[in-house]
Design a protein around this motif. Structure first.
Motif, PDB file in Angstrom:
ATOM      1  N   HIS A   1       0.852  -1.185   0.000  1.00  0.00           N
ATOM      2  CA  HIS A   1       0.000   0.000   0.000  1.00  0.00           C
ATOM      3  C   HIS A   1       0.887   1.234   0.000  1.00  0.00           C
ATOM      4  CE1 HIS A   1      -2.944  -2.717   2.472  1.00  0.00           C
ATOM      5  NE2 HIS A   1      -2.711  -3.170   1.258  1.00  0.00           N
ATOM      6  N   ALA A   2       0.847   1.990  -1.095  1.00  0.00           N
ATOM      7  CA  ALA A   2       1.661   3.201  -1.184  1.00  0.00           C
ATOM      8  C   ALA A   2       1.289   4.156  -0.054  1.00  0.00           C
ATOM      9  CB  ALA A   2       1.452   3.871  -2.540  1.00  0.00           C
ATOM     10  N   ASN A   3       2.295   4.601   0.670  1.00  0.00           N
ATOM     11  CA  ASN A   3       2.119   5.483   1.834  1.00  0.00           C
ATOM     12  C   ASN A   3       1.199   4.859   2.880  1.00  0.00           C
ATOM     13  OD1 ASN A   3       2.879   7.903   3.157  1.00  0.00           O
ATOM     14  ND2 ASN A   3       0.947   8.885   2.594  1.00  0.00           N
ATOM     15  N   GLY A   4       1.084   3.524   2.850  1.00  0.00           N
ATOM     16  CA  GLY A   4       0.282   2.816   3.833  1.00  0.00           C
ATOM     17  C   GLY A   4      -1.210   2.878   3.596  1.00  0.00           C
ATOM     18  N   HIS A   5      -1.655   3.409   2.444  1.00  0.00           N
ATOM     19  CA  HIS A   5      -3.088   3.604   2.219  1.00  0.00           C
ATOM     20  C   HIS A   5      -3.665   2.432   1.438  1.00  0.00           C
ATOM     21  CE1 HIS A   5      -6.931   5.409   1.530  1.00  0.00           C
ATOM     22  NE2 HIS A   5      -6.557   6.515   2.175  1.00  0.00           N
ATOM     23  N   PRO A   6      -4.694   1.748   1.984  1.00  0.00           N
ATOM     24  CA  PRO A   6      -5.231   0.559   1.309  1.00  0.00           C
ATOM     25  C   PRO A   6      -5.897   0.852  -0.030  1.00  0.00           C
ATOM     26  CG  PRO A   6      -6.616   1.171   3.171  1.00  0.00           C
ATOM     27  CD  PRO A   6      -5.390   2.014   3.259  1.00  0.00           C
ATOM     28  N   ASP A   7      -6.272   2.114  -0.283  1.00  0.00           N
ATOM     29  CA  ASP A   7      -6.841   2.445  -1.585  1.00  0.00           C
ATOM     30  C   ASP A   7      -5.773   2.549  -2.669  1.00  0.00           C
ATOM     31  OD1 ASP A   7      -9.367   2.460  -0.542  1.00  0.00           O
ATOM     32  OD2 ASP A   7      -9.469   4.637  -0.280  1.00  0.00           O
ATOM     33  N   ALA A   8      -4.512   2.488  -2.245  1.00  0.00           N
ATOM     34  CA  ALA A   8      -3.397   2.522  -3.200  1.00  0.00           C
ATOM     35  C   ALA A   8      -2.645   1.196  -3.160  1.00  0.00           C
ATOM     36  CB  ALA A   8      -2.467   3.692  -2.890  1.00  0.00           C
ATOM     37  N   ARG A   9      -3.394   0.104  -3.106  1.00  0.00           N
ATOM     38  CA  ARG A   9      -2.776  -1.230  -3.040  1.00  0.00           C
ATOM     39  C   ARG A   9      -2.319  -1.638  -4.436  1.00  0.00           C
ATOM     40  NH1 ARG A   9      -7.958  -4.465  -0.881  1.00  0.00           N
ATOM     41  NH2 ARG A   9      -8.251  -2.474   0.177  1.00  0.00           N
ATOM     42  N   THR A  10      -1.083  -2.069  -4.541  1.00  0.00           N
ATOM     43  CA  THR A  10      -0.509  -2.378  -5.835  1.00  0.00           C
ATOM     44  C   THR A  10       0.621  -3.384  -5.665  1.00  0.00           C
ATOM     45  OG1 THR A  10       0.341  -1.369  -7.869  1.00  0.00           O
ATOM     46  CG2 THR A  10       1.179  -0.485  -5.784  1.00  0.00           C
ATOM     47  N   ASP A  11       1.237  -3.765  -6.783  1.00  0.00           N
ATOM     48  CA  ASP A  11       2.362  -4.711  -6.808  1.00  0.00           C
ATOM     49  C   ASP A  11       1.952  -6.087  -6.261  1.00  0.00           C
ATOM     50  OD1 ASP A  11       3.997  -2.913  -8.017  1.00  0.00           O
ATOM     51  OD2 ASP A  11       5.196  -2.443  -6.243  1.00  0.00           O
ATOM     52  N   LEU A  12       2.807  -7.050  -6.510  1.00  0.00           N
ATOM     53  CA  LEU A  12       2.549  -8.424  -6.074  1.00  0.00           C
ATOM     54  C   LEU A  12       3.855  -9.056  -5.631  1.00  0.00           C
ATOM     55  CD1 LEU A  12       0.300 -10.540  -5.847  1.00  0.00           C
ATOM     56  CD2 LEU A  12       0.878 -11.291  -8.161  1.00  0.00           C
ATOM     57  N   TYR A  13       3.839  -9.626  -4.420  1.00  0.00           N
ATOM     58  CA  TYR A  13       5.022 -10.248  -3.821  1.00  0.00           C
ATOM     59  C   TYR A  13       4.705 -11.677  -3.417  1.00  0.00           C
ATOM     60  CZ  TYR A  13       6.763  -5.443  -3.363  1.00  0.00           C
ATOM     61  OH  TYR A  13       7.180  -4.161  -3.615  1.00  0.00           O
ATOM     62  N   TYR A  14       5.783 -12.481  -3.272  1.00  0.00           N
ATOM     63  CA  TYR A  14       5.615 -13.880  -2.853  1.00  0.00           C
ATOM     64  C   TYR A  14       6.775 -14.280  -1.953  1.00  0.00           C
ATOM     65  CZ  TYR A  14       5.529 -18.996  -3.052  1.00  0.00           C
ATOM     66  OH  TYR A  14       5.502 -20.327  -2.710  1.00  0.00           O
ATOM     67  N   LEU A  15       6.438 -14.997  -0.858  1.00  0.00           N
ATOM     68  CA  LEU A  15       7.425 -15.563   0.069  1.00  0.00           C
ATOM     69  C   LEU A  15       7.009 -16.974   0.441  1.00  0.00           C
ATOM     70  CD1 LEU A  15       8.116 -12.758   2.708  1.00  0.00           C
ATOM     71  CD2 LEU A  15       9.782 -13.733   1.110  1.00  0.00           C
ATOM     72  N   GLN A  16       7.993 -17.862   0.653  1.00  0.00           N
ATOM     73  CA  GLN A  16       7.687 -19.219   1.093  1.00  0.00           C
ATOM     74  C   GLN A  16       8.702 -19.685   2.131  1.00  0.00           C
ATOM     75  OE1 GLN A  16       7.945 -21.410  -2.648  1.00  0.00           O
ATOM     76  NE2 GLN A  16      10.021 -22.110  -2.155  1.00  0.00           N
TER      77      GLN A  16
END
Length: 470
Positions: A245-260
């Motif tokens: 979330h850009a600047n911590g704002h959920p309305d600006a949720r973007t990108d995709l990450y993965y961890l295992q």
């Protein structure tokens, strides 16, 4: 003498007064509700095309995992949801019920935990089945102001009574069964929203919480994330997809990450098994799968699975912004999967809302998605009509196989997948009118198109669900 008389008077007054108190002031924990009544909710973030999300949200959110589990030993599906005492109440009750696959009967639901003055389904519960048959329910909290609650059934394979085991800070619980016990992904409102995990062998003693991700960015350098997770091969691998979330704002949720992790959370790695130190804290981390920020796309996570080779797969929606309505379309349902060599993304189809929620199923010869991809009576509102989509080439191409609801008076939303799902309880969901407060019903169904409505009013302790003809 006066003080003694006053004491007696006060005791009698409190006893009889308590009997006359409105239902909302009484703690209903471990009592029964005479029917399956879902919670209705609106966020009160209003736009031209309605609330950011609203409606029947008894099976909300996508970040509460899982909401149901099938027990072969009992031949029952146990399921939790956000309920309410009656149609005219916005009073959240964390509920549990069961469906008996032999008798085809459902139990009268039990209040696992009464949220009292809370009407917010962000506090909905999730379920975990222990090896000893005891049922655990994790009730989501909300930051530090409302603690998360861990509860355990007093008897194995029973929904009659639950005892509180712990009260801790966690939101969006995701609890997985592993060979060594519990693996719990969750959120804390540090940064703004950051990701954590903990483990336990018995549910009562837990490892120290450890931060998974907190990627600060923006004007105020704040961090925020949502995640969906899964486990593979008895929990020998656990993993999570998350956005930022850009600047911590959920309305600006973007990108995709993965961890295992393949050692119960001791070490974490990318899908290529390159070890990473926690927490993930940089935008360009090797954990990033897709840069959606440069494409100006919002990312809404829905469901995660592993294929038979242990390769991760994600179902999610991308759009052009958070505000509901046509201007932020298309609301594209996407699959991103690891092929063993690279990440591959395909578009399944589209719907009309960011918070349309479906589930992903991997069968022997095909993959399926079930969710509200079709516009409902309340267009551009949360949910819609439910359809089944099928892929026979491991997610490369998709087609709509069948529509299983139509001409519904209210939208159907948040279609959820039980762990070990068995027909006819292969998915379940709630309905409701996202435009105005009212009744919300609960349903379950299977891929043959058989749908049952859970009884909104019950007299007996067990009753048959109602065959639903849309």
């Amino acid at each position: 003498m006066i003080s003694r008389r006053f004491s007696i008077f006060l005791t009698v007054f409190l006893f009889f007064g308590n009997l006359l108190l409105p239902q909302d002031t009484l703690d209903l924990r471990n009592t029964k509700i005479n029917g399956y009544r879902g919670i209705w909710f609106e966020l009160n973030q209003k736009y031209a095309y309605g609330d950011k999300y609203s409606g029947g949200l008894g099976t909300y959110t996508a970040k509460h995992i899982p909401l149901a589990v099938y027990s072969p030993k009992a031949d029952k599906t146990f399921f939790v949801y956000g309920g309410t005492p009656s149609e005219d109440k916005r009073h959240l009750l964390c509920m549990i019920g069961s469906f008996d696959h032999e008798t085809l009967m459902v139990s009268k639901p039990t209040v696992v935990y009464d949220k009292m003055n809370v009407n917010d389904p962000h506090d909905n519960p999730v379920i975990y089945m222990g090896d000893d048959g005891h049922i655990w329910v994790f009730v989501s909290g909300r930051g530090t102001k409302r603690k998360g609650i861990k509860l355990r059934s007093t008897e194995p394979l029973s929904t009659e009574k639950f005892e509180i085991v712990a009260e801790e800070e966690f939101t969006y619980p995701q609890v997985w069964h592993t060979d060594t016990g519990f693996f719990h992904f969750f959120t804390k409102y540090t940064g703004v929203r950051e990701l954590y995990f903990e483990t336990s062998t018995n549910g009562t003693e837990w490892s120290p919480t450890q931060k998974l991700a907190g990627i600060p960015s923006g004007e105020n350098n704040r961090s925020g994330h949502y995640q969906v997770s899964s486990s593979f091969n008895g929990g020998k691998k656990v993993a999570t997809f998350f956005n930022r979330h850009a600047n911590g704002h959920p309305d600006a949720r973007t990108d995709l990450y993965y961890l295992q992790s393949e050692d119960n959370g001791k070490t974490w790695a990318t899908v290529q098994r390159d070890t990473l130190l926690l927490p993930v804290h940089t935008i360009n981390s090797p954990a990033r799968v897709i840069d959606y920020d440069s494409k100006k796309k919002n990312v809404y996570l829905k469901d995660m699975r592993f294929d038979q080779n242990g390769h991760p797969i994600l179902l999610y929606i991308t759009s052009n912004g958070h505000e509901p309505g046509p201007k932020n379309g298309p609301y594209e349902w996407r699959i991103t999967k690891w092929t063993g060599q690279n990440w591959e993304t395909t578009v399944v189809g589209s719907s009309d809302h960011n918070y349309d929620m479906g589930s992903l199923y991997l069968e022997k010869d095909n993959w399926k998605i079930v969710g509200p991809t079709e516009s409902g009576a309340q267009k551009y509102g949360t949910g819609g009509e439910i359809a089944v989509w099928i892929s026979k080439d491991e997610g490369k191409h998709w087609k709509k196989e069948k529509q299983i609801t139509s001409s519904s008076p209210w939208n159907h939303s948040y279609v959820r997948r039980p762990i070990g799902a068995k027909a006819p309880f292969q998915f379940f969901w709630a309905n409701g009118d996202p435009q105005k407060f009212g009744k919300s019903e609960l349903f379950f169904g299977d891929f043959n198109g058989t749908i049952y409505k859970l009884p909104y009013a019950m007299k007996a302790n067990t009753e048959k669900p109602i065959r639903f003809h849309n």
